[in-house]
Motif scaffolding. Structure first.
Motif, PDB file in Angstrom:
ATOM      1  N   THR A  54      15.842  13.098   2.748  1.00 39.84           N
ATOM      2  CA  THR A  54      14.724  12.729   2.160  1.00 39.84           C
ATOM      3  C   THR A  54      14.650  11.108   2.019  1.00 39.84           C
ATOM      4  O   THR A  54      15.533  10.771   1.608  1.00 39.84           O
ATOM      5  CB  THR A  54      14.262  13.481   1.252  1.00 39.84           C
ATOM      6  N   SER A  55      13.471  10.560   2.167  1.00 39.22           N
ATOM      7  CA  SER A  55      13.234   9.088   1.973  1.00 39.22           C
ATOM      8  C   SER A  55      12.079   8.847   1.001  1.00 39.22           C
ATOM      9  O   SER A  55      11.127   9.634   0.991  1.00 39.22           O
ATOM     10  CB  SER A  55      13.073   8.384   3.319  1.00 39.22           C
ATOM     11  N   THR A  56      12.318   8.202   0.030  1.00 39.84           N
ATOM     12  CA  THR A  56      11.291   7.420  -0.974  1.00 39.84           C
ATOM     13  C   THR A  56      10.247   6.753  -0.252  1.00 39.84           C
ATOM     14  O   THR A  56      10.485   5.845   0.205  1.00 39.84           O
ATOM     15  CB  THR A  56      12.057   6.982  -2.091  1.00 39.84           C
ATOM     16  N   PRO A  57       9.019   7.200  -0.296  1.00 36.18           N
ATOM     17  CA  PRO A  57       8.023   6.378   0.397  1.00 36.18           C
ATOM     18  C   PRO A  57       7.777   5.245  -0.527  1.00 36.18           C
ATOM     19  O   PRO A  57       8.028   4.959  -1.649  1.00 36.18           O
ATOM     20  CB  PRO A  57       6.606   7.241   0.196  1.00 36.18           C
ATOM     21  N   ALA A  58       7.456   4.108   0.282  1.00 37.12           N
ATOM     22  CA  ALA A  58       7.163   2.782  -0.274  1.00 37.12           C
ATOM     23  C   ALA A  58       5.873   2.840  -1.118  1.00 37.12           C
ATOM     24  O   ALA A  58       5.069   3.608  -0.826  1.00 37.12           O
ATOM     25  CB  ALA A  58       6.878   1.853   1.053  1.00 37.12           C
ATOM     26  N   PRO A  59       5.865   1.923  -2.250  1.00 32.52           N
ATOM     27  CA  PRO A  59       4.792   2.112  -2.910  1.00 32.52           C
ATOM     28  C   PRO A  59       3.512   1.474  -2.307  1.00 32.52           C
ATOM     29  O   PRO A  59       3.551   0.532  -1.534  1.00 32.52           O
ATOM     30  CB  PRO A  59       5.158   1.101  -4.119  1.00 32.52           C
ATOM     31  N   THR A  60       2.258   2.011  -2.587  1.00 34.13           N
ATOM     32  CA  THR A  60       1.258   1.404  -1.912  1.00 34.13           C
ATOM     33  C   THR A  60       0.625   0.404  -2.657  1.00 34.13           C
ATOM     34  O   THR A  60       0.488   0.260  -3.653  1.00 34.13           O
ATOM     35  CB  THR A  60      -0.095   2.720  -1.983  1.00 34.13           C
ATOM     36  N   PRO A  61       0.399  -0.834  -1.772  1.00 34.08           N
ATOM     37  CA  PRO A  61       0.001  -2.090  -2.436  1.00 34.08           C
ATOM     38  C   PRO A  61      -1.368  -1.818  -3.206  1.00 34.08           C
ATOM     39  O   PRO A  61      -2.277  -0.969  -2.828  1.00 34.08           O
ATOM     40  CB  PRO A  61      -0.270  -2.833  -1.244  1.00 34.08           C
ATOM     41  N   CYS A  62      -1.548  -2.408  -4.283  1.00 32.55           N
ATOM     42  CA  CYS A  62      -2.713  -2.268  -5.005  1.00 32.55           C
ATOM     43  C   CYS A  62      -3.906  -3.383  -4.516  1.00 32.55           C
ATOM     44  O   CYS A  62      -3.338  -4.407  -4.598  1.00 32.55           O
ATOM     45  CB  CYS A  62      -2.593  -2.445  -6.589  1.00 32.55           C
ATOM     46  N   SER A  63      -5.149  -2.720  -4.067  1.00 31.80           N
ATOM     47  CA  SER A  63      -6.134  -3.682  -3.758  1.00 31.80           C
ATOM     48  C   SER A  63      -7.296  -3.436  -4.595  1.00 31.80           C
ATOM     49  O   SER A  63      -7.705  -2.591  -5.198  1.00 31.80           O
ATOM     50  CB  SER A  63      -6.429  -3.525  -2.364  1.00 31.80           C
ATOM     51  N   VAL A  64      -7.921  -4.886  -4.704  1.00 40.88           N
ATOM     52  CA  VAL A  64      -9.245  -4.828  -5.501  1.00 40.88           C
ATOM     53  C   VAL A  64     -10.564  -4.834  -4.599  1.00 40.88           C
ATOM     54  O   VAL A  64     -10.501  -5.811  -3.910  1.00 40.88           O
ATOM     55  CB  VAL A  64      -9.019  -5.865  -6.667  1.00 40.88           C
ATOM     56  N   GLN A  65     -11.445  -3.912  -4.920  1.00 40.29           N
ATOM     57  CA  GLN A  65     -12.629  -3.870  -4.061  1.00 40.29           C
ATOM     58  C   GLN A  65     -13.574  -5.322  -4.494  1.00 40.29           C
ATOM     59  O   GLN A  65     -13.550  -5.613  -5.330  1.00 40.29           O
ATOM     60  CB  GLN A  65     -13.435  -2.735  -4.402  1.00 40.29           C
ATOM     61  N   GLY A  66     -14.051  -5.825  -3.424  1.00 40.96           N
ATOM     62  CA  GLY A  66     -14.729  -7.246  -3.467  1.00 40.96           C
ATOM     63  C   GLY A  66     -14.100  -8.254  -3.981  1.00 40.96           C
ATOM     64  O   GLY A  66     -14.687  -9.129  -4.738  1.00 40.96           O
ATOM     65  N   SER A  67     -12.910  -8.386  -3.716  1.00 44.17           N
ATOM     66  CA  SER A  67     -12.001  -9.237  -4.247  1.00 44.17           C
ATOM     67  C   SER A  67     -11.983 -10.653  -3.476  1.00 44.17           C
ATOM     68  O   SER A  67     -12.024 -10.348  -2.251  1.00 44.17           O
ATOM     69  CB  SER A  67     -10.356  -8.912  -4.714  1.00 44.17           C
ATOM     70  N   SER A  68     -11.812 -11.687  -3.912  1.00 45.48           N
ATOM     71  CA  SER A  68     -11.720 -13.015  -3.015  1.00 45.48           C
ATOM     72  C   SER A  68     -10.731 -14.141  -3.924  1.00 45.48           C
ATOM     73  O   SER A  68     -10.614 -13.939  -5.076  1.00 45.48           O
ATOM     74  CB  SER A  68     -12.975 -13.512  -2.874  1.00 45.48           C
TER      75      SER A  68
END
Length: 198
Positions: A36-50
């Motif tokens: 079994t492999s540990t999934p990579a963490p999902t990157p955190c993204s911010v809506q409407g960011s710039s």
């Protein structure tokens, strides 16, 4: 002759019993190993960011800061809380050197472990109540080592004549958004985990 037949039958029965008691060569009692492999963490993204500067003008009464909070769990976040209303703001990336607006002393950033700097200018605002007794409303730290994954350091560069300015040191240039919120009045800066390419 009869004895010979009976003996032959007995020997055949014994041989059959012995062969049926032997374990099968293809069977195994040991559990099969599964990887079994540990999934990579999902990157955190911010809506409407710039990465562009976010600015809102205000000519109202001075907004006294009562609290400054931060977090670097998932998306980094910086929160400024105010006594009764939010001020105007100008928040965007800036390049050092930075100077203290009162003394003109250069702010040392070399030990922060950062390569990008978010300048947060709140106006009219400050850490004292200018409308009443001029007592401090923000009594928390003004030079903060965060040492998070994205947010590394925060420091005040100005609290003078209704201008309250902070520098937030980041590791990498990240898109962000700004929200002015109520109950309680606060300005929230959400910083995406993804790194900008511009």
């Amino acid at each position: 002759m009869m004895k010979t037949v009976i003996c032959a039958i007995c020997l055949a029965s014994v041989a059959l019993a012995c062969s049926s008691s032997k374990p099968s060569a293809t069977s195994s009692s040991a559990p099969s190993a599964t990887s079994t492999s540990t999934p990579a963490p999902t990157p955190c993204s911010v809506q409407g960011s710039s990465t562009l500067t976010s600015e809102v003008q205000s000519s109202g009464a001075t907004a006294a800061v009562t609290d400054v909070r931060y977090s670097d769990d998932g998306c980094a976040r910086i929160v400024f809380q105010f006594a009764d209303h939010t001020p105007g703001y100008k928040i965007g990336y800036a390049a050092p050197p930075f100077a203290d607006c009162g003394s003109g002393t250069t702010v040392a950033t070399s030990s922060w472990g950062t390569d990008q700097y978010l300048q947060i200018r709140l106006a009219p605002s400050g850490g004292v109540d200018l409308s009443k007794s001029a007592k401090p409303t923000y009594t928390g730290p003004r030079n903060i080592t965060v040492d998070g994954k994205t947010l590394k350091h925060m420091t005040v560069t100005c609290d003078f004549e209704a201008v309250f300015t902070w520098i937030a040191g980041l590791k990498g240039k990240h898109p962000f958004n700004v929200q002015a919120m109520k109950d309680p009045p606060r300005i929230v800066i959400n910083i995406s985990d993804t790194t900008a390419t511009d």
